[in-house]
Design a protein around this motif. Sequence first.
Motif, PDB file in Angstrom:
ATOM      1  N   GLU A  41      92.361   3.483  76.480  1.00  0.00           N
ATOM      2  CA  GLU A  41      92.564   2.682  77.570  1.00  0.00           C
ATOM      3  C   GLU A  41      93.360   3.261  78.497  1.00  0.00           C
ATOM      4  OE1 GLU A  41      90.950   0.172  77.750  1.00  0.00           O
ATOM      5  OE2 GLU A  41      90.013   0.041  75.806  1.00  0.00           O
ATOM      6  N   GLN A  42      93.926   4.653  78.610  1.00  0.00           N
ATOM      7  CA  GLN A  42      94.704   5.273  79.642  1.00  0.00           C
ATOM      8  C   GLN A  42      94.028   5.412  80.973  1.00  0.00           C
ATOM      9  OE1 GLN A  42      97.144   8.862  78.302  1.00  0.00           O
ATOM     10  NE2 GLN A  42      96.152   8.349  76.194  1.00  0.00           N
ATOM     11  N   LEU A  43      92.889   5.735  81.031  1.00  0.00           N
ATOM     12  CA  LEU A  43      91.959   5.614  82.307  1.00  0.00           C
ATOM     13  C   LEU A  43      92.036   4.210  82.764  1.00  0.00           C
ATOM     14  CD1 LEU A  43      89.435   8.309  81.446  1.00  0.00           C
ATOM     15  CD2 LEU A  43      91.625   8.472  82.563  1.00  0.00           C
ATOM     16  N   ASN A  44      91.932   3.503  81.986  1.00  0.00           N
ATOM     17  CA  ASN A  44      91.734   1.869  82.494  1.00  0.00           C
ATOM     18  C   ASN A  44      93.147   1.475  83.029  1.00  0.00           C
ATOM     19  OD1 ASN A  44      89.079   1.390  82.029  1.00  0.00           O
ATOM     20  ND2 ASN A  44      89.493   0.636  79.593  1.00  0.00           N
ATOM     21  N   ALA A  45      94.224   1.884  82.611  1.00  0.00           N
ATOM     22  CA  ALA A  45      95.625   1.451  83.119  1.00  0.00           C
ATOM     23  C   ALA A  45      95.616   2.020  84.466  1.00  0.00           C
ATOM     24  CB  ALA A  45      96.694   2.298  82.319  1.00  0.00           C
ATOM     25  N   ILE A  46      95.002   3.264  84.559  1.00  0.00           N
ATOM     26  CA  ILE A  46      95.146   4.021  86.143  1.00  0.00           C
ATOM     27  C   ILE A  46      94.383   3.059  87.041  1.00  0.00           C
ATOM     28  CG2 ILE A  46      94.166   5.881  87.355  1.00  0.00           C
ATOM     29  CD1 ILE A  46      95.010   7.746  84.805  1.00  0.00           C
ATOM     30  N   ARG A  47      93.054   2.436  86.471  1.00  0.00           N
ATOM     31  CA  ARG A  47      92.385   1.532  87.296  1.00  0.00           C
ATOM     32  C   ARG A  47      93.074   0.643  87.792  1.00  0.00           C
ATOM     33  NH1 ARG A  47      88.620   3.438  83.268  1.00  0.00           N
ATOM     34  NH2 ARG A  47      87.032   4.961  84.015  1.00  0.00           N
ATOM     35  N   ALA A  86      85.929  22.085  74.846  1.00  0.00           N
ATOM     36  CA  ALA A  86      86.239  21.288  73.529  1.00  0.00           C
ATOM     37  C   ALA A  86      87.684  20.597  73.983  1.00  0.00           C
ATOM     38  CB  ALA A  86      86.081  21.888  72.144  1.00  0.00           C
ATOM     39  N   TYR A  87      88.488  21.328  74.312  1.00  0.00           N
ATOM     40  CA  TYR A  87      89.722  20.840  74.655  1.00  0.00           C
ATOM     41  C   TYR A  87      89.729  19.971  75.594  1.00  0.00           C
ATOM     42  CZ  TYR A  87      94.632  20.900  76.451  1.00  0.00           C
ATOM     43  OH  TYR A  87      95.836  20.498  76.715  1.00  0.00           O
ATOM     44  N   THR A  88      89.167  20.093  76.764  1.00  0.00           N
ATOM     45  CA  THR A  88      88.969  19.070  77.755  1.00  0.00           C
ATOM     46  C   THR A  88      88.000  17.972  77.574  1.00  0.00           C
ATOM     47  OG1 THR A  88      88.958  20.933  79.622  1.00  0.00           O
ATOM     48  CG2 THR A  88      88.297  18.957  80.335  1.00  0.00           C
ATOM     49  N   SER A  89      87.000  18.058  76.875  1.00  0.00           N
ATOM     50  CA  SER A  89      86.347  16.875  76.544  1.00  0.00           C
ATOM     51  C   SER A  89      87.229  16.076  75.504  1.00  0.00           C
ATOM     52  CB  SER A  89      85.037  17.133  76.004  1.00  0.00           C
ATOM     53  OG  SER A  89      85.062  18.058  75.137  1.00  0.00           O
ATOM     54  N   ALA A  90      87.844  16.674  74.642  1.00  0.00           N
ATOM     55  CA  ALA A  90      88.738  15.925  73.689  1.00  0.00           C
ATOM     56  C   ALA A  90      89.835  15.128  74.214  1.00  0.00           C
ATOM     57  CB  ALA A  90      89.002  16.938  72.622  1.00  0.00           C
ATOM     58  N   GLU A  91      90.590  16.165  75.272  1.00  0.00           N
ATOM     59  CA  GLU A  91      91.481  15.248  75.897  1.00  0.00           C
ATOM     60  C   GLU A  91      91.179  14.062  76.788  1.00  0.00           C
ATOM     61  OE1 GLU A  91      95.495  16.772  78.753  1.00  0.00           O
ATOM     62  OE2 GLU A  91      93.487  17.461  79.253  1.00  0.00           O
ATOM     63  N   LEU A  92      90.184  14.318  77.518  1.00  0.00           N
ATOM     64  CA  LEU A  92      89.678  13.223  78.382  1.00  0.00           C
ATOM     65  C   LEU A  92      89.086  11.951  77.610  1.00  0.00           C
ATOM     66  CD1 LEU A  92      87.995  15.080  81.313  1.00  0.00           C
ATOM     67  CD2 LEU A  92      90.137  13.898  81.365  1.00  0.00           C
ATOM     68  N   THR A 130      83.218  10.002  79.797  1.00  0.00           N
ATOM     69  CA  THR A 130      82.067   9.059  79.261  1.00  0.00           C
ATOM     70  C   THR A 130      82.140   8.759  77.931  1.00  0.00           C
ATOM     71  OG1 THR A 130      80.446  10.592  79.030  1.00  0.00           O
ATOM     72  CG2 THR A 130      80.727   9.445  81.306  1.00  0.00           C
ATOM     73  N   ALA A 131      83.264   9.272  77.124  1.00  0.00           N
ATOM     74  CA  ALA A 131      83.419   8.942  75.760  1.00  0.00           C
ATOM     75  C   ALA A 131      83.652   7.390  75.614  1.00  0.00           C
ATOM     76  CB  ALA A 131      84.410   9.883  74.889  1.00  0.00           C
ATOM     77  N   ARG A 132      83.142   6.929  74.347  1.00  0.00           N
ATOM     78  CA  ARG A 132      83.070   5.558  74.182  1.00  0.00           C
ATOM     79  C   ARG A 132      83.072   5.378  72.398  1.00  0.00           C
ATOM     80  NH1 ARG A 132      83.595   6.036  78.557  1.00  0.00           N
ATOM     81  NH2 ARG A 132      82.874   4.590  80.405  1.00  0.00           N
ATOM     82  N   GLY A 133      83.977   4.454  71.930  1.00  0.00           N
ATOM     83  CA  GLY A 133      83.753   4.067  70.521  1.00  0.00           C
ATOM     84  C   GLY A 133      84.915   4.813  69.805  1.00  0.00           C
ATOM     85  N   GLY A 134      86.250   4.764  69.900  1.00  0.00           N
ATOM     86  CA  GLY A 134      87.088   5.292  69.337  1.00  0.00           C
ATOM     87  C   GLY A 134      87.234   6.858  69.230  1.00  0.00           C
ATOM     88  N   ALA A 135      87.838   7.134  67.764  1.00  0.00           N
ATOM     89  CA  ALA A 135      87.959   8.525  67.430  1.00  0.00           C
ATOM     90  C   ALA A 135      86.657   9.108  66.939  1.00  0.00           C
ATOM     91  CB  ALA A 135      88.963   8.505  66.177  1.00  0.00           C
ATOM     92  N   THR A 154      90.004  11.280  74.634  1.00  0.00           N
ATOM     93  CA  THR A 154      91.041  10.471  73.938  1.00  0.00           C
ATOM     94  C   THR A 154      91.835   9.459  74.924  1.00  0.00           C
ATOM     95  OG1 THR A 154      91.645  12.405  72.492  1.00  0.00           O
ATOM     96  CG2 THR A 154      93.243  10.666  72.666  1.00  0.00           C
ATOM     97  N   MET A 155      91.897   9.937  76.065  1.00  0.00           N
ATOM     98  CA  MET A 155      92.523   8.900  77.359  1.00  0.00           C
ATOM     99  C   MET A 155      91.743   7.908  77.423  1.00  0.00           C
ATOM    100  SD  MET A 155      93.826  12.306  79.855  1.00  0.00           S
ATOM    101  CE  MET A 155      94.527  11.002  80.974  1.00  0.00           C
ATOM    102  N   GLU A 156      90.374   8.082  77.485  1.00  0.00           N
ATOM    103  CA  GLU A 156      89.245   7.062  77.717  1.00  0.00           C
ATOM    104  C   GLU A 156      89.419   5.859  76.834  1.00  0.00           C
ATOM    105  OE1 GLU A 156      86.769   4.102  79.218  1.00  0.00           O
ATOM    106  OE2 GLU A 156      87.357   6.191  80.291  1.00  0.00           O
ATOM    107  N   VAL A 157      89.235   6.489  75.336  1.00  0.00           N
ATOM    108  CA  VAL A 157      89.444   5.169  74.231  1.00  0.00           C
ATOM    109  C   VAL A 157      90.487   4.653  74.149  1.00  0.00           C
ATOM    110  CG1 VAL A 157      87.121   6.746  73.053  1.00  0.00           C
ATOM    111  CG2 VAL A 157      89.681   7.230  72.629  1.00  0.00           C
TER     112      VAL A 157
END
Length: 258
Positions: free
Chosen positions: A118-124, A105-111, A212-217, A113-116
């Motif tokens: 836009e932190q991962l998009n910044a890396i891209r 749960a910790y790992t999926s929540a952290e990643l 692969t999380a999408r759609g904000g919180a 949050t980074m996805e929604v």
Amino acid sequence: MEYILNLTKTLGGMILLAEKWIKLTFQGKTRWGFVIDQIFQVGVKSLGMTLIAGMFVGAIMALQIDVQLKDFGAESFLGGLSTSTTLRNVGPVLIAFLLSGKVGAYTSAELGTMEVTEQLNAIRLLGADPVEYIILPRIWAVIISSFLLLIVGLMVTILGGVLFSQFIGVNALSYIQNIPRIVTGWSIVLSVVKSFVFGTLIAIVSCYKGYTARGGAVGVGTAVQSCAVTNLILIIFTDFFLSMISSLLQELFQVGYL
């Protein structure tokens, strides 16, 4: 029909992520400094929960098996039977369930949050691969942490059984001396294999769901929930198949085919 399609898509995505993880690892792209940092975040902080859970799992197994052995006057076998059952089946599964809820749960929540956010998009946008820089260290950290925590948890379950045996009138020395008579090397190997496989499943599922999380919180919450359910289902099915394979191999060894 839609459920089957979503399940197929999810399994395919996790397989592709696992394939990329293996490929990047063999290419020497793992940043072990990041891995060690993540091990502290997801592993060390889960140690207390694992110790407490393992202690109670061992006590519960000793209590339940003792109830059955009393009917046959065979309480002297409590240590061996309780430890063997814990190592082969119950211990790895129960502790993996707890870790999938905590670590997964910790790992999926952290990643997520980074996805929604836009932190991962910044890396891209910087021309880097987020799988290599963000996902890969976390997969290895979760695998290593889960594996070590499962092993520690199983050792504590044995201690829990020894301590609880005092309260039900079974001598601790007799409990311990009986363990080598029933617990075989095969039981220990199976326990270690299950611990590694369960740790790998927790890592792949939690990282994939967060990535692969999408759609904000709301999407992050959905990803965490889906991660927990998927982990539980895969752990149960994997435990079943590993137990079947173990029984088959053990029979082949006994008859001399292997």
